[in-house]
Design an enzyme around this catalytic site. Structure first.
Site, PDB file in Angstrom:
ATOM      1  N   GLU A 169     -36.867  18.323  -0.983  1.00 39.88           N
ATOM      2  CA  GLU A 169     -36.396  19.658  -0.618  1.00 39.88           C
ATOM      3  C   GLU A 169     -35.024  19.943  -1.205  1.00 39.88           C
ATOM      4  O   GLU A 169     -34.707  21.098  -1.518  1.00 39.88           O
ATOM      5  CB  GLU A 169     -36.374  19.809   0.905  1.00 39.88           C
ATOM      6  CG  GLU A 169     -36.071  21.208   1.403  1.00 39.88           C
ATOM      7  CD  GLU A 169     -37.154  22.230   1.084  1.00 39.88           C
ATOM      8  OE1 GLU A 169     -36.900  23.437   1.247  1.00 39.88           O
ATOM      9  OE2 GLU A 169     -38.270  21.815   0.673  1.00 39.88           O
ATOM     10  N   HIS A 190     -39.204  21.828  -6.859  1.00 37.70           N
ATOM     11  CA  HIS A 190     -40.082  20.724  -6.475  1.00 37.70           C
ATOM     12  C   HIS A 190     -40.786  20.153  -7.707  1.00 37.70           C
ATOM     13  O   HIS A 190     -40.853  18.933  -7.904  1.00 37.70           O
ATOM     14  CB  HIS A 190     -41.130  21.215  -5.484  1.00 37.70           C
ATOM     15  CG  HIS A 190     -40.640  21.368  -4.081  1.00 37.70           C
ATOM     16  ND1 HIS A 190     -40.078  20.329  -3.369  1.00 37.70           N
ATOM     17  CD2 HIS A 190     -40.627  22.439  -3.238  1.00 37.70           C
ATOM     18  CE1 HIS A 190     -39.749  20.747  -2.152  1.00 37.70           C
ATOM     19  NE2 HIS A 190     -40.077  22.025  -2.052  1.00 37.70           N
ATOM     20  N   HIS A 210     -37.921  28.201  -6.059  1.00 38.15           N
ATOM     21  CA  HIS A 210     -37.950  27.102  -5.092  1.00 38.15           C
ATOM     22  C   HIS A 210     -39.014  26.073  -5.479  1.00 38.15           C
ATOM     23  O   HIS A 210     -38.736  24.868  -5.562  1.00 38.15           O
ATOM     24  CB  HIS A 210     -38.233  27.675  -3.700  1.00 38.15           C
ATOM     25  CG  HIS A 210     -38.343  26.648  -2.622  1.00 38.15           C
ATOM     26  ND1 HIS A 210     -37.301  26.336  -1.781  1.00 38.15           N
ATOM     27  CD2 HIS A 210     -39.370  25.848  -2.236  1.00 38.15           C
ATOM     28  CE1 HIS A 210     -37.682  25.402  -0.925  1.00 38.15           C
ATOM     29  NE2 HIS A 210     -38.937  25.083  -1.186  1.00 38.15           N
ATOM     30  N   GLU A 211     -40.231  26.545  -5.722  1.00 42.27           N
ATOM     31  CA  GLU A 211     -41.311  25.617  -6.068  1.00 42.27           C
ATOM     32  C   GLU A 211     -41.085  24.985  -7.442  1.00 42.27           C
ATOM     33  O   GLU A 211     -41.502  23.849  -7.685  1.00 42.27           O
ATOM     34  CB  GLU A 211     -42.665  26.329  -6.002  1.00 42.27           C
ATOM     35  CG  GLU A 211     -43.014  26.919  -4.638  1.00 42.27           C
ATOM     36  CD  GLU A 211     -42.936  25.920  -3.491  1.00 42.27           C
ATOM     37  OE1 GLU A 211     -43.072  24.694  -3.747  1.00 42.27           O
ATOM     38  OE2 GLU A 211     -42.719  26.356  -2.343  1.00 42.27           O
TER      39      GLU A 211
END
Length: 499
Positions: free
Chosen positions: A295, A269, A265-266
């Protein structure tokens, strides 16, 4: 970037000022990263003053009279579309900031720095009462902030626009309502299903093993270690610039899948940040397009890559090697997509129930800001809503209303962007797959270059040139819609759970 001759000198002066503004803001971001990752516990009093000083300087640069004059002059100038976008974005920030007193900016920054250790202690000791006064102060400060910007509008709407200025609070509420109405029946059907997902994990997994597996995941996906780093933090996050985009994760002894998911997930980003145009650093053309789009990038990589069967066909052997497990790709795939109707923690939630966690937070923070809910009532209301929406009731504050860092950071109005981003991720995924054509095979083969290139060309490279819906149309040929996410979720999970 071409310059219109009559406004060239003014635009150059304006742009130099804007770059200084950005550099100060980025320096503050590094201090915030350090406080959450590396700073010794005793450093808070000094860090609060340092962060406050940078916030005040940033506010002064943003509200400077010269900047106001340049903006007025450039409003009538013959600018090219990229210059017009820069002026639009800076004007919006300038107009909001000029309405906020400098002393309020300073108080918010100092309160935010001081709030972090209070939240950490309250969470560690499972005691909301130790945090209540701090949260009350933060809510009051954000109310003051919203009122300063526009005393005649809903204060929560004003704060929401801090994070998503263009889609609108009506869109957010419509999307969240639709997700609640259409996902809950699917979640109920899954709960009634006789199908059980595989669980390849037994016992506990030490931090070294989990770090090794998430580093391998970052390597596999193509994380640029020359422009980033991996650390741990109580609440995983990513921060930085197109030259230095860092990720954090956290390790739970019994849940290595959680670490893998949060790291991927990160990574999403960070990949967005690193994909922004380097030559535009310091201007809105080198900035991300706010948090819904940000996001969407993390959710794309987490859900539409990291939770797919092709990814686990690729990564299962690596995961087994580092964790000492003996699972098949199918077992890892099932573990990554299990729906937990009794999960209490947002960052550990599955792809479906996650949105009920967002609805709950959105409703609570909206009512706090509007004055319809007292801070002292938060634990009770939180627990009641968890029981209503997810059928489970927290037994502690730590696994209830103290689990997230956002309100400690003063980020009230942020939560809806998580669901908006997930919705956009599915829309982008649909069109990316239509354009590329063989995404599953590329993922299965560990070939992520074409995926990176598509996202960079259609999303990252534009920076903040376009307003949100315009960027969505540039990337997909249509306006923002929740249709693709709901269709994708229904098809995927009914197949997994045979329901």
């Amino acid at each position: 970037m071409a310059q219109a001759s009559g406004s060239s000198a003014t635009y150059e002066q304006f742009l130099d000022h804007v770059k200084q503004l950005h550099y100060v803001g980025d320096a503050g971001g590094v201090l915030q990263w350090d406080q959450q990752v590396m700073m010794p516990e005793g450093g808070t009093p000094a860090r609060a003053k340092q962060s406050s000083a940078l916030s005040t300087l940033h506010h002064e640069l943003l509200t400077d009279d010269d900047l106001a004059d340049w903006l007025d002059e450039l409003e009538e100038a013959d600018l090219d579309p990229e210059q017009e976008a820069v002026v639009r974005e800076v004007r919006r920030d300038h107009e909001r900031a000029t309405r906020v007193p400098a002393d309020l900016v300073e108080r918010i920054s100092e309160a935010t720095s001081n709030a972090l250790p209070v939240w950490e202690e309250a969470k560690a000791e499972d005691d909301f009462s130790k945090y209540e006064e701090t949260l009350e102060e933060m809510v009051q400060l954000r109310r003051e902030y919203a009122e300063a910007i526009d005393p005649d509008r809903d204060p929560y709407e004003v704060l929401f626009e801090e994070y998503e200025p263009y889609l609108g609070i009506d869109t957010a509420e419509q999307v969240l309502t639709r997700l609640r109405e259409e996902l809950v029946p699917l979640i109920d059907d899954i709960a009634d299903s006789d199908v059980t997902m595989a669980d390849p994990f037994e016992g506990t997994y030490d931090d070294d093993s989990q770090r090794a597996v998430v580093e391998a995941a970052l390597d596999t996906l193509g994380y640029d270690w020359d422009h980033g780093r991996l650390d741990t933090a109580p609440h995983p996050f990513s921060t930085g610039t197109q030259f230095d985009a860092r990720v954090t994760t956290r390790f739970e002894p019994e849940d290595p899948m959680g670490a893998i998911g949060s790291t991927v997930h990160e990574f999403g980003h960070a990949t967005y940040t690193l994909g922004l145009p380097q030559e535009e650093y310091g201007t809105p053309l080198g900035d991300s397009r706010d948090l819904s789009v940000h996001e969407s990038q993390s959710r794309f990589w987490e859900n539409h890559v990291g939770r797919t069967r092709p990814f686990w066909d690729l990564f299962a052997d690596t995961a087994n090697d580092h964790l000492g497990t003996d699972a098949t790709p199918r077992e890892f795939y099932e573990a990554a997509n299990e729906v937990y109707d009794d999960n209490l923690i947002r960052v550990e939630a599955d792809e479906l129930t996650y949105h009920m966690h967002i609805v709950l937070r959105f409703e609570i923070e909206r009512d706090l800001i509007r004055g319809d809910l007292d801070v002292a009532e938060v634990p009770q209301v939180w627990n009641d809503k968890m029981e209503e929406y997810l059928g489970v009731r927290p037994e502690t504050d730590a696994e209830g209303c103290l689990q997230d860092i956002h309100w400690t950071n003063g980020s009230l109005g942020y939560f809806p962007t998580y669901s908006l981003g997930s919705v956009l991720a599915a829309q982008l995924n649909h069109h990316l797959r239509a354009d590329i054509g063989n995404v599953d095979e590329q993922v299965r083969s560990g070939e992520f270059g074409e995926i990176h290139d598509w996202l960079t060309e259609n999303v990252h490279s534009h920076g903040a040139r376009y307003e949100t819906d315009d960027l969505v149309r540039e990337a997909t040929g249509e306006s923002f819609t929740a249709d693709y996410f709901l269709d994708y979720a229904d098809a995927k999970y009914r197949d997994l759970y045979d329901c």
